[in-house]
Design a protein around this motif. Structure first.
Motif, PDB file in Angstrom:
ATOM      1  N   TYR A 118       2.561   1.405   5.940  1.00 17.06           N
ATOM      2  CA  TYR A 118       1.525   1.408   4.912  1.00 17.06           C
ATOM      3  C   TYR A 118       2.128   1.246   3.523  1.00 17.06           C
ATOM      4  O   TYR A 118       1.516   0.628   2.634  1.00 17.06           O
ATOM      5  CB  TYR A 118       0.733   2.711   4.986  1.00 17.06           C
ATOM      6  CG  TYR A 118      -0.269   2.756   6.121  1.00 17.06           C
ATOM      7  CD1 TYR A 118      -0.307   3.842   6.999  1.00 17.06           C
ATOM      8  CD2 TYR A 118      -1.164   1.719   6.319  1.00 17.06           C
ATOM      9  CE1 TYR A 118      -1.205   3.881   8.040  1.00 17.06           C
ATOM     10  CE2 TYR A 118      -2.076   1.751   7.365  1.00 17.06           C
ATOM     11  CZ  TYR A 118      -2.101   2.831   8.226  1.00 17.06           C
ATOM     12  OH  TYR A 118      -3.004   2.854   9.246  1.00 17.06           O
ATOM     13  N   ILE A 119       3.323   1.801   3.307  1.00 21.55           N
ATOM     14  CA  ILE A 119       3.981   1.600   2.011  1.00 21.55           C
ATOM     15  C   ILE A 119       4.301   0.122   1.809  1.00 21.55           C
ATOM     16  O   ILE A 119       4.085  -0.444   0.739  1.00 21.55           O
ATOM     17  CB  ILE A 119       5.268   2.451   1.938  1.00 21.55           C
ATOM     18  CG1 ILE A 119       4.911   3.933   1.803  1.00 21.55           C
ATOM     19  CG2 ILE A 119       6.135   2.027   0.752  1.00 21.55           C
ATOM     20  CD1 ILE A 119       6.108   4.856   1.834  1.00 21.55           C
ATOM     21  N   LYS A 120       4.784  -0.514   2.883  1.00 23.02           N
ATOM     22  CA  LYS A 120       5.114  -1.945   2.774  1.00 23.02           C
ATOM     23  C   LYS A 120       3.865  -2.783   2.547  1.00 23.02           C
ATOM     24  O   LYS A 120       3.893  -3.784   1.830  1.00 23.02           O
ATOM     25  CB  LYS A 120       5.838  -2.401   4.040  1.00 23.02           C
ATOM     26  CG  LYS A 120       6.364  -3.824   3.939  1.00 23.02           C
ATOM     27  CD  LYS A 120       7.180  -4.185   5.160  1.00 23.02           C
ATOM     28  CE  LYS A 120       7.721  -5.609   5.011  1.00 23.02           C
ATOM     29  NZ  LYS A 120       8.471  -6.048   6.188  1.00 23.02           N
ATOM     30  N   LEU A 121       2.730  -2.350   3.124  1.00 27.39           N
ATOM     31  CA  LEU A 121       1.460  -3.058   2.949  1.00 27.39           C
ATOM     32  C   LEU A 121       0.784  -2.706   1.628  1.00 27.39           C
ATOM     33  O   LEU A 121      -0.282  -3.216   1.325  1.00 27.39           O
ATOM     34  CB  LEU A 121       0.512  -2.726   4.117  1.00 27.39           C
ATOM     35  CG  LEU A 121       0.872  -3.327   5.475  1.00 27.39           C
ATOM     36  CD1 LEU A 121       0.014  -2.708   6.574  1.00 27.39           C
ATOM     37  CD2 LEU A 121       0.701  -4.840   5.460  1.00 27.39           C
ATOM     38  N   ARG A 122       1.410  -1.753   0.865  1.00 32.41           N
ATOM     39  CA  ARG A 122       0.877  -1.319  -0.425  1.00 32.41           C
ATOM     40  C   ARG A 122      -0.472  -0.612  -0.260  1.00 32.41           C
ATOM     41  O   ARG A 122      -1.349  -0.691  -1.123  1.00 32.41           O
ATOM     42  CB  ARG A 122       0.729  -2.506  -1.401  1.00 32.41           C
ATOM     43  CG  ARG A 122       2.001  -3.345  -1.589  1.00 32.41           C
ATOM     44  CD  ARG A 122       3.114  -2.558  -2.153  1.00 32.41           C
ATOM     45  NE  ARG A 122       2.881  -2.183  -3.559  1.00 32.41           N
ATOM     46  CZ  ARG A 122       3.736  -1.485  -4.271  1.00 32.41           C
ATOM     47  NH1 ARG A 122       4.874  -1.060  -3.740  1.00 32.41           N
ATOM     48  NH2 ARG A 122       3.465  -1.187  -5.530  1.00 32.41           N
ATOM     49  N   LYS A 123      -0.680   0.083   0.860  1.00 33.67           N
ATOM     50  CA  LYS A 123      -1.906   0.848   1.093  1.00 33.67           C
ATOM     51  C   LYS A 123      -1.615   2.309   0.767  1.00 33.67           C
ATOM     52  O   LYS A 123      -1.232   3.097   1.635  1.00 33.67           O
ATOM     53  CB  LYS A 123      -2.379   0.673   2.535  1.00 33.67           C
ATOM     54  CG  LYS A 123      -2.845  -0.755   2.835  1.00 33.67           C
ATOM     55  CD  LYS A 123      -3.446  -0.855   4.231  1.00 33.67           C
ATOM     56  CE  LYS A 123      -3.978  -2.263   4.502  1.00 33.67           C
ATOM     57  NZ  LYS A 123      -4.592  -2.373   5.846  1.00 33.67           N
ATOM     58  N   SER A 124      -1.809   2.660  -0.503  1.00 28.65           N
ATOM     59  CA  SER A 124      -1.431   3.982  -0.981  1.00 28.65           C
ATOM     60  C   SER A 124      -2.197   5.099  -0.284  1.00 28.65           C
ATOM     61  O   SER A 124      -1.615   6.092   0.139  1.00 28.65           O
ATOM     62  CB  SER A 124      -1.667   4.052  -2.491  1.00 28.65           C
ATOM     63  OG  SER A 124      -1.436   5.362  -2.967  1.00 28.65           O
ATOM     64  N   GLU A 125      -3.526   4.958  -0.152  1.00 27.43           N
ATOM     65  CA  GLU A 125      -4.330   6.030   0.432  1.00 27.43           C
ATOM     66  C   GLU A 125      -3.981   6.263   1.897  1.00 27.43           C
ATOM     67  O   GLU A 125      -3.914   7.400   2.365  1.00 27.43           O
ATOM     68  CB  GLU A 125      -5.818   5.697   0.275  1.00 27.43           C
ATOM     69  CG  GLU A 125      -6.319   5.753  -1.166  1.00 27.43           C
ATOM     70  CD  GLU A 125      -6.068   7.105  -1.813  1.00 27.43           C
ATOM     71  OE1 GLU A 125      -6.263   8.131  -1.131  1.00 27.43           O
ATOM     72  OE2 GLU A 125      -5.673   7.147  -2.984  1.00 27.43           O
ATOM     73  N   SER A 126      -3.790   5.164   2.642  1.00 29.68           N
ATOM     74  CA  SER A 126      -3.435   5.302   4.052  1.00 29.68           C
ATOM     75  C   SER A 126      -2.082   5.981   4.213  1.00 29.68           C
ATOM     76  O   SER A 126      -1.890   6.851   5.069  1.00 29.68           O
ATOM     77  CB  SER A 126      -3.401   3.924   4.726  1.00 29.68           C
ATOM     78  OG  SER A 126      -4.667   3.307   4.683  1.00 29.68           O
ATOM     79  N   ALA A 127      -1.119   5.603   3.360  1.00 27.32           N
ATOM     80  CA  ALA A 127       0.203   6.236   3.416  1.00 27.32           C
ATOM     81  C   ALA A 127       0.103   7.719   3.066  1.00 27.32           C
ATOM     82  O   ALA A 127       0.754   8.565   3.683  1.00 27.32           O
ATOM     83  CB  ALA A 127       1.167   5.527   2.461  1.00 27.32           C
ATOM     84  N   LYS A 128      -0.747   8.035   2.084  1.00 27.86           N
ATOM     85  CA  LYS A 128      -0.916   9.431   1.671  1.00 27.86           C
ATOM     86  C   LYS A 128      -1.494  10.268   2.817  1.00 27.86           C
ATOM     87  O   LYS A 128      -1.058  11.404   3.055  1.00 27.86           O
ATOM     88  CB  LYS A 128      -1.820   9.494   0.450  1.00 27.86           C
ATOM     89  CG  LYS A 128      -2.006  10.894  -0.107  1.00 27.86           C
ATOM     90  CD  LYS A 128      -2.893  10.862  -1.345  1.00 27.86           C
ATOM     91  CE  LYS A 128      -3.102  12.269  -1.905  1.00 27.86           C
ATOM     92  NZ  LYS A 128      -3.997  12.239  -3.089  1.00 27.86           N
ATOM     93  N   ALA A 129      -2.480   9.689   3.536  1.00 27.98           N
ATOM     94  CA  ALA A 129      -3.067  10.416   4.657  1.00 27.98           C
ATOM     95  C   ALA A 129      -2.029  10.695   5.740  1.00 27.98           C
ATOM     96  O   ALA A 129      -1.980  11.788   6.317  1.00 27.98           O
ATOM     97  CB  ALA A 129      -4.235   9.617   5.234  1.00 27.98           C
ATOM     98  N   GLN A 130      -1.166   9.718   6.015  1.00 27.77           N
ATOM     99  CA  GLN A 130      -0.129   9.911   7.023  1.00 27.77           C
ATOM    100  C   GLN A 130       0.912  10.932   6.558  1.00 27.77           C
ATOM    101  O   GLN A 130       1.496  11.654   7.363  1.00 27.77           O
ATOM    102  CB  GLN A 130       0.544   8.575   7.349  1.00 27.77           C
ATOM    103  CG  GLN A 130      -0.359   7.571   8.063  1.00 27.77           C
ATOM    104  CD  GLN A 130      -0.838   8.084   9.407  1.00 27.77           C
ATOM    105  OE1 GLN A 130      -0.049   8.558  10.217  1.00 27.77           O
ATOM    106  NE2 GLN A 130      -2.142   7.988   9.632  1.00 27.77           N
ATOM    107  N   LEU A 131       1.157  11.018   5.236  1.00 33.76           N
ATOM    108  CA  LEU A 131       2.085  12.017   4.718  1.00 33.76           C
ATOM    109  C   LEU A 131       1.577  13.440   4.996  1.00 33.76           C
ATOM    110  O   LEU A 131       2.360  14.345   5.284  1.00 33.76           O
ATOM    111  CB  LEU A 131       2.271  11.832   3.208  1.00 33.76           C
ATOM    112  CG  LEU A 131       3.337  10.825   2.769  1.00 33.76           C
ATOM    113  CD1 LEU A 131       3.378  10.742   1.249  1.00 33.76           C
ATOM    114  CD2 LEU A 131       4.702  11.194   3.314  1.00 33.76           C
TER     115      LEU A 131
END
Length: 498
Positions: A118-131
């Protein structure tokens, strides 16, 4: 940002959250394959190793292989396949007979890979949810290595999306923990790897923040290390004095011993001073280089903006001139090309602009447009399947039209011009334009895609056609290049990834 690729494949903290087991032959075979030469084979081998470990009940090692295969999937932009494989890995963990802590550690590996995707795809919210999921798994695993790795992953997320304050906080927490345990080499390795990852992914913000923090930490740590060394030396001197006094062998022996220790202390102090001077010079030089680089980047940005503004300001005046005059028409075309190139450099590609296109009639229509431009007895050939594909029609039309018109201009009488379409994978296809002209010399093949490299007589062309086509291809997540294997003229290959 061009193809933001944040490749966080190097994991600094050991992911051996479960006792290490001997690698299977399938895993060794997968690791022996160079992904740069045969990525599909390497990926397939890791998937076979994953299935084999699952059948043997060795869930954690199987998950490690699944994560590596997922990485090789999205390296070729097969995002759906990567997410599907990670989903299978989670299902395998849930079905296994591991303890709750072991399952949490295995799920952590899978979820961390999703964060990186998600970081590579620049999807901040999705990456945050996975964090958030990662934090819960780290807590459940009850493993200090997992918790340290979580801090590292969170720092990368914050730096990537410009949240420098949060990134500094979590990274400082991780560095302080290691520094407190005097594990200086590990902290240094963490900073170096974070800086390297930022450079690989062209993340200037991440590089700048990491480097600034690294210098500050290095200065403070060097002072601590030097103090420790001096204290240790003082303790050694005191211990030696006590031993000499206790033994009381002779005054001469005590004096020789003390003089020797003093010489050693002086030598160490001198070494510390010299080391401090060298480090200070290095810091000053590095800061100077950073300023020079920033000035150069600012200068290039101003030059690009200046060229674009000049072109825009000249166009109204040029429009008032007689466009039938070759020189005026050349200036108008050059101004238009400069504007197009500038707009492309600042444009962002939207996947929603793709449209389903019937390939064969599309190619036939393009070839028909140049039929009256070719020389006598030139054969025009279209080799395209009767199928449809999702393409950005305006960009693809512009690129192929330009290549075909060039081919018409340089193909002699009796020659051949061919337009082909080939499907190379589930999400990859190619358009190929070839001709039997004189060809482009090998030493000039890279230069034809670079704008403003040579001074041109604008009435014979401004040399911006192919650079514009190259920029369009890159904006579509593809590429445009010359086939070096084609020797009967010139063949351009337009690669597109959907």
């Amino acid at each position: 940002m061009k193809k933001v690729i944040i490749l966080l494949l190097s994991v600094l903290f050991s992911c051996g959250f479960i006792a290490a087991q001997e690698k299977s032959e399938l895993q060794k075979r997968a690791e022996a394959i160079d992904p740069g030469k045969n990525i599909a084979s390497a990926r397939s081998s890791y998937i076979h190793a994953f299935n084999d470990y699952y059948n043997k009940g060795q869930i954690h090692q199987g998950v490690e292989c699944a994560v590596k295969a997922a990485t090789l999937y999205y390296k070729e932009n097969f995002w759906k396949e990567a997410f599907d494989l990670l989903r299978r890995a989670d299902e395998t963990i849930n079905a296994g007979k591991q303890s709750a802590a072991e399952k949490a550690a295995s799920h952590y590996l899978v979820t961390k890979e999703r964060v990186q995707m998600y970081i590579k795809l620049r999807k901040s919210e999705s990456a945050k949810a996975q964090l958030s999921v990662l934090e819960a798994l780290a807590s459940q695993s009850n493993n200090e290595d997992v918790k340290n790795d979580l801090l590292y992953t969170k720092a990368i997320y914050y730096y990537t999306f410009g949240m420098n304050t949060q990134g500094n906080a979590v990274f400082k927490e991780m560095a302080d923990k290691l520094t407190a345990s005097k594990n200086y080499d590990k902290v240094d390795e963490v900073y170096q790897t974070l800086i390297a990852n930022g450079r690989k992914s062209n993340n200037a913000n991440m590089v700048a923040q990491s480097y600034s923090n690294y210098i500050a930490w290095k200065d403070s740590t060097d002072a601590i290390k030097h103090a420790d060394e001096i204290n240790a030396l003082k303790q050694q001197i005191a211990q030696n004095k006590a031993d000499i006094a206790e033994k009381d062998s002779s005054l001469t022996t005590r004096q020789v011993f003390i003089i020797g220790l003093c010489i050693l202390a002086a030598a160490l102090a001198a070494a510390l001073v010299i080391g401090g001077i060298i480090l200070l010079r290095f810091i000053l030089l590095t800061r100077k280089q950073k300023k020079v680089i920033k000035l150069a980047n600012d200068s290039n940005a101003l030059k690009a903006k200046f060229i674009s503004n000049i072109s825009a300001q000249l166009e109204p005046t040029l429009q008032k001139l007689d466009s039938r005059v070759p020189e005026v028409k050349a200036l108008l075309d050059f101004s238009s090309h400069v504007q197009t190139l500038s707009e492309l450099e600042n444009a962002t590609f939207n996947p929603d602009e793709l449209e389903e296109t019937q390939i064969h009639p599309f190619c036939e229509g393009l070839m028909e447009q140049i039929r009256d431009k070719v020389k006598d007895n030139v054969t025009l050939t279209v080799n395209a399947q009767k199928m449809s594909a999702m393409i950005h029609k305006p960009y693809v039309t512009h690129i192929l039209t330009h290549l075909l018109e060039n081919a018409a201009e340089y193909t002699p009488e009796g020659g051949t011009i061919c337009l082909e379409f080939k499907k190379r994978g589930p999400h990859t296809h190619q358009f190929l334009v070839s001709d039997t002209g004189a060809g482009i010399p090998e030493e000039k093949r890279e230069d034809v895609f670079k704008p403003f490299l040579e001074i041109h007589d604008l009435t014979t062309g401004d040399g911006l056609g192919l650079p514009i086509c190259k920029q369009m291809a890159l904006k579509m997540n593809g590429d445009l290049d010359i086939d070096p294997q084609f020797t009967r003229g010139t063949r351009f290959v337009l690669d597109l990834h959907v």
